[in-house]
Design a protein around this motif. Structure first.
Motif, short mmCIF file in Angstrom:
data_model
loop_
_atom_site.label_atom_id
_atom_site.label_comp_id
_atom_site.label_asym_id
_atom_site.label_seq_id
_atom_site.Cartn_x
_atom_site.Cartn_y
_atom_site.Cartn_z
N CYS A 158 0.83 -1.21 0.00
CA CYS A 158 0.00 0.00 0.00
C CYS A 158 0.86 1.25 0.00
O CYS A 158 0.53 2.25 -0.64
N ASP A 159 1.99 1.19 0.69
CA ASP A 159 2.90 2.33 0.78
C ASP A 159 3.69 2.51 -0.51
O ASP A 159 3.72 3.59 -1.10
N GLU A 162 0.88 1.46 -4.20
CA GLU A 162 -0.31 2.30 -4.35
C GLU A 162 -0.08 3.71 -3.84
O GLU A 162 -0.67 4.66 -4.35
N ALA A 164 -0.86 4.92 -0.90
CA ALA A 164 -1.99 5.40 -0.10
C ALA A 164 -1.70 5.42 1.39
O ALA A 164 -2.36 6.12 2.16
N HIS A 165 -0.74 4.62 1.84
CA HIS A 165 -0.32 4.59 3.25
C HIS A 165 -1.49 4.30 4.19
O HIS A 165 -1.59 4.90 5.26
N VAL A 166 -2.35 3.39 3.80
CA VAL A 166 -3.51 3.04 4.63
C VAL A 166 -3.10 2.16 5.80
O VAL A 166 -3.60 2.31 6.92
N THR A 180 -5.39 -0.05 10.17
CA THR A 180 -5.72 0.83 9.05
C THR A 180 -5.92 2.25 9.58
O THR A 180 -6.51 2.45 10.64
N ASP A 190 -10.43 7.30 4.76
CA ASP A 190 -10.67 7.97 3.47
C ASP A 190 -9.53 7.75 2.48
O ASP A 190 -9.74 7.82 1.27
N ALA A 191 -8.32 7.49 2.99
CA ALA A 191 -7.16 7.33 2.09
C ALA A 191 -7.24 6.05 1.27
O ALA A 191 -6.56 5.93 0.25
N CYS A 192 -8.04 5.08 1.68
CA CYS A 192 -8.12 3.81 0.96
C CYS A 192 -8.75 4.02 -0.41
O CYS A 192 -9.83 4.60 -0.54
N THR A 193 -8.07 3.52 -1.44
CA THR A 193 -8.56 3.66 -2.82
C THR A 193 -9.34 2.44 -3.29
O THR A 193 -9.77 2.39 -4.45
N CYS A 195 -8.23 -0.38 -4.07
CA CYS A 195 -7.53 -0.97 -5.22
C CYS A 195 -7.40 -2.48 -5.11
O CYS A 195 -7.27 -3.17 -6.12
#
Length: 238
Positions: A158-159, A162, A164-166, A180, A190-193, A195
């Motif tokens: 994720c880091d 992507e 997003a750093h979730v 998370t 909210d940062a989660c995309t 994906c």
């Protein structure tokens, strides 16, 4: 770039400077077991399954984060290493709640596959049966902390891929767990995309698609490799 000459299990190998032992072994056709390693993301040596013996070194070293050096004599499959690896797997099974028969990743689980490959069919350690929760707050995915082995692949993918750093890690020792956001429910971050890269990266049934039933989870690791390769070759940008 200089080339280092070494031996792996008595076989001469030549590898470019900066190559890890894990990479050199793979190029030489030598299998070293791993769980936290995943092509396309950084290595952190978390699972310790890839420990190897090196002549003249009085401790075992993780192959994924140890670079080759001139004249190294590396051994990857000694009795000591086999025993240590089985012990690591035993502890992973004992410290979590891994009930393969009812897991979404049954027969498609790297932890299960590793146990079979390393001939681990029981654990000598008492099961801890920790009380861990399941987060189904995300509309598409879920995480079952009972099946997490703290490989941190989800954190790194994720880091690093992507961006997003979730995901992150909270707690220490036996209390460590992936979280998370700022330890929020996944669906509230909210940062989660959405994906799904963390789902593809997870080696067990810990992170899954909602609606998956027993033994139904499949993954396509090539998706992650494609993204990494495409970015390195500048074939497309985000």
């Amino acid at each position: 770039m200089s080339v280092k000459t070494l031996t792996i299990n008595g076989v001469p190998v030549a590898s470019p400077e900066g190559t890890t032992i894990l990479e050199a072994a793979k190029e030489a056709g030598v299998w070293i077991p791993t769980l936290c390693h995943l092509e396309g993301i950084s290595d952190i040596g978390a699972c310790r399954l890839c420990l190897v013996e090196i002549a003249g070194v009085n401790r075992l070293l993780p192959a994924c984060v140890t670079q080759v050096a001139e004249g190294m004599e590396i051994y990857t499959d000694t009795e000591q290493l086999q025993e240590y690896r089985r012990m690591i797997l035993e502890m992973l099974f004992a410290e979590g709640n891994h009930f393969c028969a009812v897991c979404v990743a049954n027969e498609n689980c790297e932890l299960q596959d590793m146990a079979i490959a390393l001939k681990m069919d029981h654990t000598r350690f008492p099961y801890r049966f920790p009380v861990r929760d399941v987060d189904l707050s995300h509309p598409r995915f879920g995480i079952d902390h009972n099946r997490c082995i703290m490989c941190t692949r989800c954190v790194r993918v994720c880091d690093e891929i992507e961006g997003a750093h979730v995901w992150d890690v909270a707690g220490r020792g036996a209390e460590a767990r992936v979280i998370t956001g700022m330890n929020q429910p996944w669906g509230a971050v909210d940062a989660c995309t959405s994906c799904g890269k963390c789902v593809e990266a997870c080696p067990t049934g810990a992170i899954f698609r909602q609606g998956s039933t027993v033994a139904e989870m499949t993954r396509d690791r090539s998706k992650l490799e494609f993204i990494v390769n495409a970015r390195e070759k500048k074939e497309w940008t985000r």
